[in-house]
Motif scaffolding. Structure first.
Motif, PDB file in Angstrom:
ATOM      1  N   GLU A  44      42.889  87.230  63.315  1.00 34.34           N
ATOM      2  CA  GLU A  44      42.445  85.850  63.082  1.00 34.34           C
ATOM      3  C   GLU A  44      43.194  84.878  63.989  1.00 34.34           C
ATOM      4  N   ALA A  45      44.507  85.081  64.147  1.00 36.50           N
ATOM      5  CA  ALA A  45      45.303  84.220  65.025  1.00 36.50           C
ATOM      6  C   ALA A  45      44.797  84.324  66.460  1.00 36.50           C
ATOM      7  N   GLY A  46      44.426  85.524  66.875  1.00 35.87           N
ATOM      8  CA  GLY A  46      43.876  85.704  68.215  1.00 35.87           C
ATOM      9  C   GLY A  46      42.562  84.974  68.394  1.00 35.87           C
ATOM     10  N   LEU A  47      41.713  85.017  67.379  1.00 38.85           N
ATOM     11  CA  LEU A  47      40.418  84.326  67.453  1.00 38.85           C
ATOM     12  C   LEU A  47      40.589  82.807  67.483  1.00 38.85           C
ATOM     13  N   ARG A  48      41.605  82.311  66.775  1.00 40.24           N
ATOM     14  CA  ARG A  48      41.877  80.866  66.751  1.00 40.24           C
ATOM     15  C   ARG A  48      42.610  80.406  68.002  1.00 40.24           C
ATOM     16  N   GLY A  49      43.194  81.349  68.735  1.00 38.38           N
ATOM     17  CA  GLY A  49      43.985  80.985  69.910  1.00 38.38           C
ATOM     18  C   GLY A  49      45.450  80.752  69.601  1.00 38.38           C
ATOM     19  N   ASP A  50      45.854  81.085  68.350  1.00 39.42           N
ATOM     20  CA  ASP A  50      47.255  80.916  67.939  1.00 39.42           C
ATOM     21  C   ASP A  50      48.104  82.148  68.244  1.00 39.42           C
ATOM     22  N   GLY A  51      47.494  83.182  68.754  1.00 42.08           N
ATOM     23  CA  GLY A  51      48.203  84.425  69.049  1.00 42.08           C
ATOM     24  C   GLY A  51      47.349  85.263  69.978  1.00 42.08           C
ATOM     25  N   PRO A  52      47.890  86.368  70.439  1.00 38.59           N
ATOM     26  CA  PRO A  52      47.171  87.160  71.438  1.00 38.59           C
ATOM     27  C   PRO A  52      45.992  87.970  70.887  1.00 38.59           C
ATOM     28  N   GLY A  53      45.959  88.269  69.612  1.00 40.66           N
ATOM     29  CA  GLY A  53      44.914  89.128  69.068  1.00 40.66           C
ATOM     30  C   GLY A  53      45.227  90.592  69.344  1.00 40.66           C
ATOM     31  N   ILE A  54      44.728  91.458  68.495  1.00 42.26           N
ATOM     32  CA  ILE A  54      45.060  92.877  68.567  1.00 42.26           C
ATOM     33  C   ILE A  54      44.611  93.513  69.874  1.00 42.26           C
ATOM     34  N   MET A  55      43.374  93.276  70.282  1.00 43.07           N
ATOM     35  CA  MET A  55      42.869  93.903  71.506  1.00 43.07           C
ATOM     36  C   MET A  55      43.655  93.449  72.734  1.00 43.07           C
ATOM     37  N   ASN A  56      44.058  92.190  72.762  1.00 42.88           N
ATOM     38  CA  ASN A  56      44.853  91.708  73.890  1.00 42.88           C
ATOM     39  C   ASN A  56      46.237  92.357  73.920  1.00 42.88           C
ATOM     40  N   VAL A  57      46.820  92.592  72.751  1.00 37.85           N
ATOM     41  CA  VAL A  57      48.111  93.276  72.689  1.00 37.85           C
ATOM     42  C   VAL A  57      47.953  94.701  73.211  1.00 37.85           C
ATOM     43  N   LEU A  58      46.901  95.393  72.777  1.00 38.75           N
ATOM     44  CA  LEU A  58      46.673  96.759  73.255  1.00 38.75           C
ATOM     45  C   LEU A  58      46.458  96.781  74.766  1.00 38.75           C
ATOM     46  N   ARG A  59      45.678  95.830  75.282  1.00 37.87           N
ATOM     47  CA  ARG A  59      45.450  95.773  76.740  1.00 37.87           C
ATOM     48  C   ARG A  59      46.754  95.483  77.482  1.00 37.87           C
ATOM     49  N   ARG A  60      47.564  94.576  76.927  1.00 40.50           N
ATOM     50  CA  ARG A  60      48.847  94.257  77.557  1.00 40.50           C
ATOM     51  C   ARG A  60      49.755  95.492  77.577  1.00 40.50           C
TER      52      ARG A  60
END
Length: 185
Positions: A148-164
């Motif tokens: 949810e934080a990733g979708l709101r832009g308050d955090g990286p989101g799970i998929m972005n963490v995995l990609r990173r």
């Protein structure tokens, strides 16, 4: 949950089979405890997607036991979307066709290469490697909050963490990443 003293788990296939059967590939505790499990192993190896007749395979559906079967046919073509089809005889006696991407677990035929895509140290395999067999417990509630934080832009989101994480492994390279793992062991 680090598991260094289970002798049978030194073999990746034994560990993967235990994880698949006992914890339904990490989904077994989702409904009862709100916990998702992720398995890591020193020899973690992705299946290369090239199935052979006789291989044991399973599909996982959250909340249900794994459906195990044996590959009976490998050249069945593709769906309209391009998904590869594999013939399987399930242990319950049913026969059918599964989309390759719906097959969650593969136990390679004894004596066959471990199934890694480009060898033991392929970067795709390194993302789920650890110095010892371990089970990572993730609270589903925390996963949902992170997404949810990733979708709101308050955090990286799970998929972005995995990609990173995957980018970092690729930046390190297979040799350096493996050396780091070996230093821990």
């Amino acid at each position: 949950l680090v598991c260094p003293h289970v002798v049978e788990w030194a073999d990746f296939n034994n560990f993967a089979l235990f994880f698949a059967e006992t914890f339904s590939g990490g989904h077994e505790l989702v409904d009862t405890l709100g916990i998702k499990l992720v398995a890591f192993h020193p020899l973690y190896s992705l299946h290369n997607g090239k199935f052979q007749c006789g291989e044991r395979v399973a599909t996982a559906t959250p909340g249900l036991p794994l459906a195990w079967g044996t590959v009976t046919a490998v050249d069945l073509g593709c769906t309209e979307e391009g998904d590869v089809l594999v013939g399987v005889r399930l242990d319950c006696g049913d026969e059918g066709v599964l989309v390759q991407d719906d097959i969650d677990y593969v136990v390679p035929i004894k004596g066959r290469h471990d199934g890694s895509a480009d060898g033991e140290d392929d970067e795709a395999n390194l993302i789920l490697r650890a110095p010892r067999p371990l089970l990572h417990l993730l609270r589903c509630k925390d996963l949902a909050l992170a997404e949810e934080a990733g979708l709101r832009g308050d955090g990286p989101g799970i998929m972005n963490v995995l990609r990173r994480n995957e980018k970092q492994i690729r930046r390190l390279g297979a040799v350096r990443a493996k050396a780091l793992l070996d230093q821990c062991g």
